[in-house]
Write a protein that holds these residues in place. Structure first.
Motif, PDB file in Angstrom:
ATOM      1  N   HIS A 110       0.871  -1.185   0.000  1.00 48.74           N
ATOM      2  CA  HIS A 110       0.000   0.000   0.000  1.00 48.74           C
ATOM      3  C   HIS A 110       0.903   1.229   0.000  1.00 48.74           C
ATOM      4  O   HIS A 110       1.716   1.412   0.911  1.00 48.74           O
ATOM      5  CB  HIS A 110      -0.905   0.008   1.226  1.00 48.74           C
ATOM      6  CG  HIS A 110      -1.969  -1.046   1.184  1.00 48.74           C
ATOM      7  ND1 HIS A 110      -2.600  -1.513   2.315  1.00 48.74           N
ATOM      8  CD2 HIS A 110      -2.512  -1.726   0.154  1.00 48.74           C
ATOM      9  CE1 HIS A 110      -3.487  -2.432   1.980  1.00 48.74           C
ATOM     10  NE2 HIS A 110      -3.453  -2.576   0.666  1.00 48.74           N
ATOM     11  N   GLY A 111       0.750   2.079  -1.012  1.00 51.30           N
ATOM     12  CA  GLY A 111       1.649   3.217  -1.157  1.00 51.30           C
ATOM     13  C   GLY A 111       1.589   4.217  -0.026  1.00 51.30           C
ATOM     14  O   GLY A 111       2.536   4.974   0.187  1.00 51.30           O
ATOM     15  N   ASN A 112       0.484   4.248   0.706  1.00 54.45           N
ATOM     16  CA  ASN A 112       0.353   5.209   1.806  1.00 54.45           C
ATOM     17  C   ASN A 112       1.031   4.735   3.083  1.00 54.45           C
ATOM     18  O   ASN A 112       1.191   5.511   4.025  1.00 54.45           O
ATOM     19  CB  ASN A 112      -1.123   5.483   2.095  1.00 54.45           C
ATOM     20  CG  ASN A 112      -1.859   4.231   2.543  1.00 54.45           C
ATOM     21  OD1 ASN A 112      -1.661   3.157   1.994  1.00 54.45           O
ATOM     22  ND2 ASN A 112      -2.728   4.356   3.538  1.00 54.45           N
ATOM     23  N   GLU A 113       1.440   3.459   3.139  1.00 57.01           N
ATOM     24  CA  GLU A 113       2.035   2.907   4.360  1.00 57.01           C
ATOM     25  C   GLU A 113       3.560   3.052   4.303  1.00 57.01           C
ATOM     26  O   GLU A 113       4.311   2.087   4.199  1.00 57.01           O
ATOM     27  CB  GLU A 113       1.611   1.454   4.545  1.00 57.01           C
ATOM     28  CG  GLU A 113       0.099   1.326   4.762  1.00 57.01           C
ATOM     29  CD  GLU A 113      -0.380  -0.111   4.883  1.00 57.01           C
ATOM     30  OE1 GLU A 113       0.456  -1.032   4.966  1.00 57.01           O
ATOM     31  OE2 GLU A 113      -1.612  -0.318   4.884  1.00 57.01           O
ATOM     32  N   ALA A 114       4.003   4.306   4.360  1.00 57.11           N
ATOM     33  CA  ALA A 114       5.427   4.616   4.216  1.00 57.11           C
ATOM     34  C   ALA A 114       6.268   4.017   5.334  1.00 57.11           C
ATOM     35  O   ALA A 114       7.459   3.750   5.143  1.00 57.11           O
ATOM     36  CB  ALA A 114       5.620   6.131   4.175  1.00 57.11           C
ATOM     37  N   VAL A 115       5.677   3.791   6.497  1.00 60.70           N
ATOM     38  CA  VAL A 115       6.437   3.233   7.615  1.00 60.70           C
ATOM     39  C   VAL A 115       6.990   1.863   7.256  1.00 60.70           C
ATOM     40  O   VAL A 115       8.108   1.506   7.651  1.00 60.70           O
ATOM     41  CB  VAL A 115       5.551   3.161   8.887  1.00 60.70           C
ATOM     42  CG1 VAL A 115       4.353   2.236   8.676  1.00 60.70           C
ATOM     43  CG2 VAL A 115       6.369   2.706  10.090  1.00 60.70           C
ATOM     44  N   SER A 116       6.243   1.066   6.479  1.00 58.50           N
ATOM     45  CA  SER A 116       6.719  -0.273   6.111  1.00 58.50           C
ATOM     46  C   SER A 116       7.940  -0.190   5.202  1.00 58.50           C
ATOM     47  O   SER A 116       8.851  -1.020   5.282  1.00 58.50           O
ATOM     48  CB  SER A 116       5.601  -1.059   5.425  1.00 58.50           C
ATOM     49  OG  SER A 116       5.221  -0.462   4.195  1.00 58.50           O
ATOM     50  N   VAL A 117       7.971   0.819   4.338  1.00 56.80           N
ATOM     51  CA  VAL A 117       9.105   1.012   3.437  1.00 56.80           C
ATOM     52  C   VAL A 117      10.365   1.335   4.233  1.00 56.80           C
ATOM     53  O   VAL A 117      11.441   0.755   4.005  1.00 56.80           O
ATOM     54  CB  VAL A 117       8.807   2.145   2.433  1.00 56.80           C
ATOM     55  CG1 VAL A 117      10.022   2.422   1.549  1.00 56.80           C
ATOM     56  CG2 VAL A 117       7.596   1.791   1.585  1.00 56.80           C
ATOM     57  N   GLU A 118      10.235   2.242   5.184  1.00 52.05           N
ATOM     58  CA  GLU A 118      11.401   2.686   5.953  1.00 52.05           C
ATOM     59  C   GLU A 118      11.933   1.581   6.877  1.00 52.05           C
ATOM     60  O   GLU A 118      13.148   1.469   7.070  1.00 52.05           O
ATOM     61  CB  GLU A 118      11.053   3.934   6.755  1.00 52.05           C
ATOM     62  CG  GLU A 118      10.642   5.117   5.903  1.00 52.05           C
ATOM     63  CD  GLU A 118      11.675   5.470   4.842  1.00 52.05           C
ATOM     64  OE1 GLU A 118      12.890   5.250   5.066  1.00 52.05           O
ATOM     65  OE2 GLU A 118      11.266   5.961   3.775  1.00 52.05           O
TER      66      GLU A 118
END
Length: 728
Positions: free
Chosen positions: A328-336
């Motif tokens: 999900h593109g809005n879940e930036a915390v998972s990317v970081e």
């Protein structure tokens, strides 16, 4: 020309047809004003926003001088609005640029023009000449950090065509001198202590109030006056660094700032910078880290993966893990968190023996951002769903094959499907945001509603989920986030019970690839404040390391034949599970398991099945070689031998039946004509001449063994009580 990139826009605004030709020069406030609602001015602003410029020159009329910011008065409202103030350092830079233009000019250099303007050196700040509330020069410096000056080349607002060559001649050397001034500058980059560029960093020159922003790669180029300046580099999450830099006339000064990271801060990264970021991370130690792409998003962005494992043991079959973020593109915390874990493993492997061993014995693949198109649209909001879907408006975590209604497969989904099938992962960690929990399959209920739906391996999946959720640092983090409590006492929950939905990544991975999937919800917010990211990461770090260790608790099975040759695609079943697992090209299969006793069965075409009982101890990695003998009888493959035997038996039975039929038929024929070989084609009361027998015996229908004595009247067949007449 090799050192300067020049853009020339001959005309921005169309000439006013009603304007009179005035050669007396500007004399009224407001004559310098620019209408920012004009579409042509808006197009110019857009151009400068998309194409950053360090230097700009506006060629204008109404005087013979060079003007520089500010054009509007310094004094603005004092109740919170920004106070515009010219700093001494930027003032001297603007004066240097203006002087570079005026000095070669025949009239400007005299300090007065034919319009009646008198300014020392032929240059002035706009506010010292004519007040303008709307100035393009001011906007370029304030909004785009571009040093823009205006060269007023003639007093006349409209010039006769015959005069243009003379004006050009007067200004040619000034134009060249202005371009040359662009080479007097400070350039360099801002990086972290490891040499990785810091996107969004800033510079402050001397006493300037305004900060100068660097590029996305941390580079900067700033035109400067001659002299020594104090330059301060800053970035969110890093300690400021101030250096003294000397700029000499006509020279370019290179300088690099390496900033020290604040322990309690982590920055967010843009989707467009992902490739460069991952390359910088892997460059720290290329012997254990590399990058590859599994495909592209709908808008063409690469879906890049960092592979971390020791190259010395790359050929060995090691437990393989996939860690996926940003579905999900809005879940930036998972990317970081995914990026931070990759950086941690690579950097720690050099000095931490436990991490080094983990990297050596585990094949780790980290895909930080699955949905870069959605991420590019997301907002800095804790609970915003903007950017959740991909470019086509599809939620990628509902787009995988499986239960539920069929959907058109997206390019991101197709890339992951191929990746999961090709790599044969043992464990899949799907990082998300928006909750504090660890969930296990299934994510969908059979009836489509909410409710618990477990697999036949639920005990193992709950064991792994608990191993992740039970780490003290994570439990303490969850307890601190009392406003967003975990959905169960220990934070472990079935996916369908928590948030039932069809087509999830986890369900597909489990049903179609054999991987054991866990969904890790990293925190309450989809995108927490950058100042909170470090806390989230530190809370999950031990859990991530622990779960990688747990997958080494398992059975490594190598299937070979009696000549020790590996058997690929052998079917391995553990405890009669429904999951079909196959060995790879080296005959190896690895199964994650919790401690216990297991029955392992191996089967392969042409080989006898083998069943063994093994025990897996806590924390143990059990290696098991299974030798399967060829299934043979009398030197032949057993199945081939049986098939051949059955075929031969069937053929024998058919042959026997045919022989019996022939014998029966022969006997029946013999009872009719005593073996004369003729078929009875005669009807009742047929009358043949006895003299015709000799002729019949001479034709081609005669049997070679026939004689006249073969015919006997007593053996004639009867029909309705009448005997056929014999043939003589």
């Amino acid at each position: 020309m090799d050192r300067v990139n020049i853009h020339i826009i001959p005309q921005v605004l169309l000439p006013d047809a009603d304007a009179a030709n005035n050669c007396d020069g500007y004399s009224q406030s407001g004559e310098l004003a620019v209408n920012f609602s004009n579409p042509r001015i808006q197009a110019l602003q857009k151009f400068f926003a998309e194409t950053p410029m360090q230097l700009a020159l506006s060629v204008e009329a109404g005087a013979e001088l060079v003007r520089y910011p500010w054009d509007r008065q310094h004094k603005v409202f004092s109740d919170g609005l920004r106070h515009i103030q010219q700093s001494p350092d930027s003032e001297t830079t603007f004066q240097m640029l203006a002087g570079a233009y005026t000095k070669p000019h025949p009239s400007m250099s005299q300090g007065h023009d034919s319009c009646g303007h008198n300014f020392p050196g032929g240059m002035t700040a706009g506010t010292s000449w004519l007040f303008s509330a709307q100035s393009l020069l001011d906007d370029m410096f304030a909004s785009h950090q571009t040093f823009m000056v205006a060269a007023h080349v003639t007093c006349c607002t409209a010039v006769a065509a015959a005069d243009i060559p003379f004006i050009y001649k007067d200004n040619l050397q000034s134009l060249l001198s202005f371009l040359q001034a662009s080479q007097q500058a400070i350039q360099g980059e801002i990086t972290d202590s490891e040499g990785l560029p810091i996107a969004g960093s800033t510079l402050r020159f001397g006493s300037e109030i305004e900060k100068y922003n660097t590029s996305a790669t941390g580079h900067f180029y700033r035109v400067s006056a001659e002299g020594r300046f104090t330059v301060t580099a800053s970035a969110n999450g890093y300690e400021d660094l101030t250096r003294s830099v000397e700029v000499k006339a006509g020279s370019m000064q290179d300088v690099t700032f390496k900033l020290k990271r604040n322990v309690d801060y982590m920055p967010y990264h843009n989707a467009s910078d992902m490739r460069v970021l991952l390359e910088n991370i892997t460059n720290h130690d290329s012997s254990i880290a590399s990058i590859y792409s599994i495909g592209k998003s709908m808008r063409g962005s690469d879906l890049n993966v960092i592979q971390i494992t020791s190259s010395e043991t790359l050929q060995a079959r090691k437990p393989r893990v996939a860690i996926v973020g940003g579905v999900h593109g809005n879940e930036a915390v998972s990317v970081e968190i995914a990026i931070a874990f990759a950086r941690y493993l690579i950097r720690s492997a050099a000095h931490d023996i436990n991490i080094a061993q983990l990297v050596k014995t585990t094949d780790i693949h980290i895909l930080p951002m699955v949905n870069p198109d959605g991420a590019a649209k997301s907002t800095a909001d804790c609970k915003s769903h903007i950017g959740q879907v991909n470019e086509n408006g599809v939620d990628l975590d509902t787009n995988f094959p499986g239960s539920g209604p069929a959907k058109e497969q997206q390019p991101e989904t197709a890339a992951i499907i191929t990746w999961l099938r090709d790599r044969e992962f043992n464990l899949l960690l799907h990082l998300r945001g928006g909750a504090n929990a660890v969930s296990y399959p299934y994510d969908s209920s059979p009836n489509g509603g909410a409710g618990r739906h477990i697999t036949h391996q639920s005990a193992l999946l709950k064991y792994l989920s608990t191993a992740y959720a039970s780490q003290p640092t994570l439990k303490a983090f969850w307890e601190d986030n009392f406003h967003c409590p975990a959905p169960s006492a220990n934070g472990v929950i079935n996916g369908a019970k928590m948030n039932s939905h069809y087509g999830s990544l986890g369900d597909y991975a489990y049903d179609s690839t054999g991987a054991l999937p866990l969904t890790v919800y990293t925190g309450c917010c989809f995108k927490p404040e950058a100042t909170e990211l470090a806390q989230v990461w530190n809370s999950h770090r031990a859990s991530l390391v622990n779960i990688l260790g747990k997958i080494h608790n398992g059975i490594e099975i190598t299937v070979v034949d009696d000549s020790n040759k590996p058997i690929s695609n052998a079917i391995v079943t553990i405890n009669e599970t429904k999951m079909v697992q196959k060995t790879n090209e080296r005959g190896v299969f690895y199964a994650v398991s919790q401690p216990g006793i297991y029955e392992v069965k191996s089967e392969a075409p042409g080989y006898a099945p083998i069943v063994k009982e093994v025990e897996v101890l806590l924390g143990a990695h059990l290696s098991l070689n299974i030798v399967v003998p060829r299934d043979q009888i009398l030197g032949m493959n057993k199945k081939t031998f049986i098939a051949g035997t059955v075929a031969a038996a069937v053929l024998l039975v058919i042959s026997t039946l045919l022989l019996l039929c022939c014998c029966c038929y022969k006997e029946k024929s013999s009872s009719l004509f005593k073996g004369n070989g003729f078929h009875s084609l005669r009807t009742y009361e047929d009358d043949y001449s006895f003299n015709s027998k000799a002729a019949l015996l001479q034709n081609t229908y005669k049997d070679e063994e026939e004689t006249d004595s073969d015919f006997d009247v007593f053996d004639r067949p009867k029909f309705n009580g009448h005997a056929y007449k014999p043939i003589k």
